[in-house]
Design a protein around this motif. Structure first.
Motif, PDB file in Angstrom:
ATOM      1  N   ASP A 207     -31.406 -46.396   3.360  1.00 23.69           N
ATOM      2  CA  ASP A 207     -31.054 -45.795   4.652  1.00 23.69           C
ATOM      3  C   ASP A 207     -31.584 -44.381   4.815  1.00 23.69           C
ATOM      4  N   GLY A 208     -32.372 -43.899   3.849  1.00 25.41           N
ATOM      5  CA  GLY A 208     -33.033 -42.598   3.985  1.00 25.41           C
ATOM      6  C   GLY A 208     -32.132 -41.404   3.795  1.00 25.41           C
ATOM      7  N   MET A 209     -30.876 -41.625   3.403  1.00 22.69           N
ATOM      8  CA  MET A 209     -29.941 -40.511   3.226  1.00 22.69           C
ATOM      9  C   MET A 209     -29.930 -40.051   1.776  1.00 22.69           C
ATOM     10  N   ASP A 210     -29.717 -38.753   1.564  1.00 25.53           N
ATOM     11  CA  ASP A 210     -29.645 -38.187   0.222  1.00 25.53           C
ATOM     12  C   ASP A 210     -28.451 -37.251   0.146  1.00 25.53           C
ATOM     13  N   THR A 211     -27.553 -37.499  -0.816  1.00 23.86           N
ATOM     14  CA  THR A 211     -26.345 -36.685  -0.917  1.00 23.86           C
ATOM     15  C   THR A 211     -26.512 -35.490  -1.855  1.00 23.86           C
ATOM     16  N   ARG A 236     -47.607 -46.822  -0.825  1.00 22.13           N
ATOM     17  CA  ARG A 236     -46.164 -46.704  -0.681  1.00 22.13           C
ATOM     18  C   ARG A 236     -45.731 -47.025   0.736  1.00 22.13           C
ATOM     19  N   HIS A 237     -44.495 -47.505   0.872  1.00 20.91           N
ATOM     20  CA  HIS A 237     -43.930 -47.750   2.188  1.00 20.91           C
ATOM     21  C   HIS A 237     -42.412 -47.754   2.069  1.00 20.91           C
ATOM     22  N   ALA A 238     -41.735 -47.449   3.180  1.00 25.07           N
ATOM     23  CA  ALA A 238     -40.275 -47.446   3.206  1.00 25.07           C
ATOM     24  C   ALA A 238     -39.769 -48.284   4.367  1.00 25.07           C
ATOM     25  N   LEU A 239     -38.828 -49.160   4.084  1.00 25.48           N
ATOM     26  CA  LEU A 239     -38.078 -49.866   5.127  1.00 25.48           C
ATOM     27  C   LEU A 239     -36.725 -49.179   5.226  1.00 25.48           C
ATOM     28  N   LEU A 240     -36.495 -48.482   6.341  1.00 25.83           N
ATOM     29  CA  LEU A 240     -35.298 -47.668   6.510  1.00 25.83           C
ATOM     30  C   LEU A 240     -34.304 -48.386   7.412  1.00 25.83           C
ATOM     31  N   LEU A 241     -33.088 -48.545   6.907  1.00 26.43           N
ATOM     32  CA  LEU A 241     -32.063 -49.314   7.600  1.00 26.43           C
ATOM     33  C   LEU A 241     -31.231 -48.367   8.449  1.00 26.43           C
ATOM     34  N   GLY A 242     -31.496 -48.355   9.743  1.00 22.26           N
ATOM     35  CA  GLY A 242     -30.781 -47.453  10.638  1.00 22.26           C
ATOM     36  C   GLY A 242     -31.143 -47.717  12.080  1.00 22.26           C
ATOM     37  N   GLU A 243     -30.508 -46.959  12.979  1.00 27.71           N
ATOM     38  CA  GLU A 243     -30.716 -47.156  14.411  1.00 27.71           C
ATOM     39  C   GLU A 243     -32.044 -46.544  14.862  1.00 27.71           C
ATOM     40  N   GLN A 244     -32.674 -47.195  15.837  1.00 26.81           N
ATOM     41  CA  GLN A 244     -33.942 -46.702  16.352  1.00 26.81           C
ATOM     42  C   GLN A 244     -33.809 -45.298  16.939  1.00 26.81           C
ATOM     43  N   LYS A 245     -32.638 -44.964  17.488  1.00 32.67           N
ATOM     44  CA  LYS A 245     -32.457 -43.631  18.083  1.00 32.67           C
ATOM     45  C   LYS A 245     -32.536 -42.530  17.028  1.00 32.67           C
ATOM     46  N   ASN A 246     -32.328 -42.899  15.766  1.00 32.15           N
ATOM     47  CA  ASN A 246     -32.423 -41.930  14.673  1.00 32.15           C
ATOM     48  C   ASN A 246     -33.756 -42.030  13.938  1.00 32.15           C
ATOM     49  N   GLU A 247     -34.740 -42.701  14.550  1.00 32.91           N
ATOM     50  CA  GLU A 247     -36.004 -42.960  13.876  1.00 32.91           C
ATOM     51  C   GLU A 247     -36.696 -41.681  13.438  1.00 32.91           C
ATOM     52  N   ASP A 257     -46.464 -42.956   9.216  1.00 29.25           N
ATOM     53  CA  ASP A 257     -47.404 -43.941   8.699  1.00 29.25           C
ATOM     54  C   ASP A 257     -46.870 -44.716   7.509  1.00 29.25           C
ATOM     55  N   TYR A 258     -45.783 -44.250   6.919  1.00 31.05           N
ATOM     56  CA  TYR A 258     -45.312 -44.851   5.685  1.00 31.05           C
ATOM     57  C   TYR A 258     -43.879 -45.373   5.788  1.00 31.05           C
ATOM     58  N   ALA A 259     -43.390 -45.583   7.001  1.00 27.15           N
ATOM     59  CA  ALA A 259     -42.003 -46.026   7.146  1.00 27.15           C
ATOM     60  C   ALA A 259     -41.826 -46.863   8.403  1.00 27.15           C
ATOM     61  N   ASN A 260     -40.930 -47.840   8.317  1.00 22.89           N
ATOM     62  CA  ASN A 260     -40.456 -48.611   9.459  1.00 22.89           C
ATOM     63  C   ASN A 260     -38.946 -48.504   9.515  1.00 22.89           C
ATOM     64  N   VAL A 261     -38.406 -48.378  10.723  1.00 22.78           N
ATOM     65  CA  VAL A 261     -36.963 -48.254  10.912  1.00 22.78           C
ATOM     66  C   VAL A 261     -36.451 -49.440  11.696  1.00 22.78           C
ATOM     67  N   GLY A 262     -35.331 -50.012  11.255  1.00 23.31           N
ATOM     68  CA  GLY A 262     -34.723 -51.107  11.987  1.00 23.31           C
ATOM     69  C   GLY A 262     -33.294 -51.302  11.545  1.00 23.31           C
ATOM     70  N   ASP A 263     -32.480 -51.908  12.412  1.00 24.90           N
ATOM     71  CA  ASP A 263     -31.081 -52.125  12.069  1.00 24.90           C
ATOM     72  C   ASP A 263     -30.703 -53.604  12.051  1.00 24.90           C
ATOM     73  N   ASP A 264     -31.720 -54.479  12.048  1.00 29.24           N
ATOM     74  CA  ASP A 264     -31.448 -55.901  11.865  1.00 29.24           C
ATOM     75  C   ASP A 264     -32.630 -56.548  11.163  1.00 29.24           C
ATOM     76  N   SER A 267     -36.071 -57.264  13.256  1.00 28.57           N
ATOM     77  CA  SER A 267     -36.904 -56.108  13.587  1.00 28.57           C
ATOM     78  C   SER A 267     -37.634 -55.580  12.359  1.00 28.57           C
ATOM     79  N   LEU A 268     -37.015 -55.666  11.188  1.00 31.98           N
ATOM     80  CA  LEU A 268     -37.651 -55.180   9.961  1.00 31.98           C
ATOM     81  C   LEU A 268     -38.752 -56.126   9.492  1.00 31.98           C
ATOM     82  N   VAL A 269     -38.545 -57.416   9.638  1.00 34.75           N
ATOM     83  CA  VAL A 269     -39.563 -58.394   9.232  1.00 34.75           C
ATOM     84  C   VAL A 269     -40.764 -58.322  10.155  1.00 34.75           C
TER      85      VAL A 269
END
Length: 270
Positions: A207-211, A236-247, A257-264, A267-269
């Motif tokens: 989900d791209g978050m870091d604590t 390298r590539h990242a599939l980020l699980l989150g809302e498009q509004k937070n893309e 260029d190295y990430a896709n964002v989707g919440d279902d 959309s990720l496939v």
């Protein structure tokens, strides 16, 4: 249940993906230009982890008639299993999975598809690691996803790869992404020493978050990735699980260029 749910998508992509692949028993081999061979890669690694290109088989270089070799690919998965992955997604389709459930679906989808391709063509293998407060390897390159063999693990348990994967994909703890990246880079470097004839790709699912407040260090490490390996050897590539509004926010570490964002899943496939 997860396997049954993703199999229609695996079936849909399989014929498209494999249309570009030669069968292993065919005598004719693919041919590549000198520059491509010098990079040590057998595959168009700039395209390999873009989901649509990867699935469509667009990863393979055109034949040029210079040097012959068969394409081989080793994909290294790193999956975020931190506590935030237990949060629900906000799918526009109204089907709300937890992020960890969505990560399970994505990994099983890729694994089932690659396993099917491997059985028929023999060119694809995977490794898998997970991270939260620390990083650990779940599946090595010498272990087959669909094997019925029971492997020994550090817990002294014997289990199949599939059982270990599902056990590992459980959300807990914090998100120490920087240490996870450092660990996966070391592991990929070691694997590349052993599998020199393979092209290598890295795919992050999270989900791209870091604590640990290491966003800038992560961003710097991510951007220096190409300098960590021989040019072109591991993309390298990242599939980020989150809302498009937070893309924009989610891609701030990894880049457009190295990430896709989707919440279902769909959309990720796609």
């Amino acid at each position: 249940q997860i396997v049954a749910g993703v199999l229609p998508s695996v079936d849909a992509w399989y014929s498209t993906f494999t249309s570009a692949l030669p069968k292993e028993e065919e005598e004719e081999e693919l041919e590549f230009d000198d520059d491509h061979v010098r990079r040590g890669s057998r595959i168009n690694m700039r395209e390999v982890m873009k989901p649509l290109s990867f699935m469509s088989g667009a990863v393979f270089k055109a034949e040029t008639g210079v040097e012959t070799t068969k394409p081989q690919l080793l994909v290294h998965f790193l999956v975020d299993v931190s506590g935030s992955m237990a949060d629900l997604t906000s799918s526009a389709g109204g089907v709300n999975d937890t992020k960890i459930r969505l990560a399970q679906k994505m990994f099983v989808f890729y694994s089932e598809l690659m396993s099917r391709v491997r059985k028929e063509y023999g060119y694809i293998n995977t490794t898998m690691s997970v991270f939260s407060d620390s990083v650990r390897t779940v599946k090595g390159a010498d272990q087959l996803y669909d094997s019925s063999d029971r492997y020994d693990y550090e817990t002294e348990e014997q289990m199949t790869v599939k059982a270990r994967i599902m056990q590992a994909l459980t959300a807990y703890g914090g998100t120490n992404m920087y240490d996870a990246f450092e660990g996966i880079i070391r592991m990929i470097n070691e694997t590349m020493e052993r599998y020199t004839d393979y092209g290598h790709s890295f795919l992050l699912i999270g989900d791209g978050m870091d604590t640990k407040k290491n966003e800038e260090k992560i961003r710097s490490l991510w951007r220096q990735w190409d300098n960590s390996f021989d040019a072109g050897r591991c993309m390298r590539h990242a599939l980020l699980l989150g809302e498009q509004k937070n893309e924009t926010q989610l891609k701030s570490i990894f880049g457009d260029d190295y990430a896709n964002v989707g919440d279902d899943f769909d959309s990720l496939v796609d």
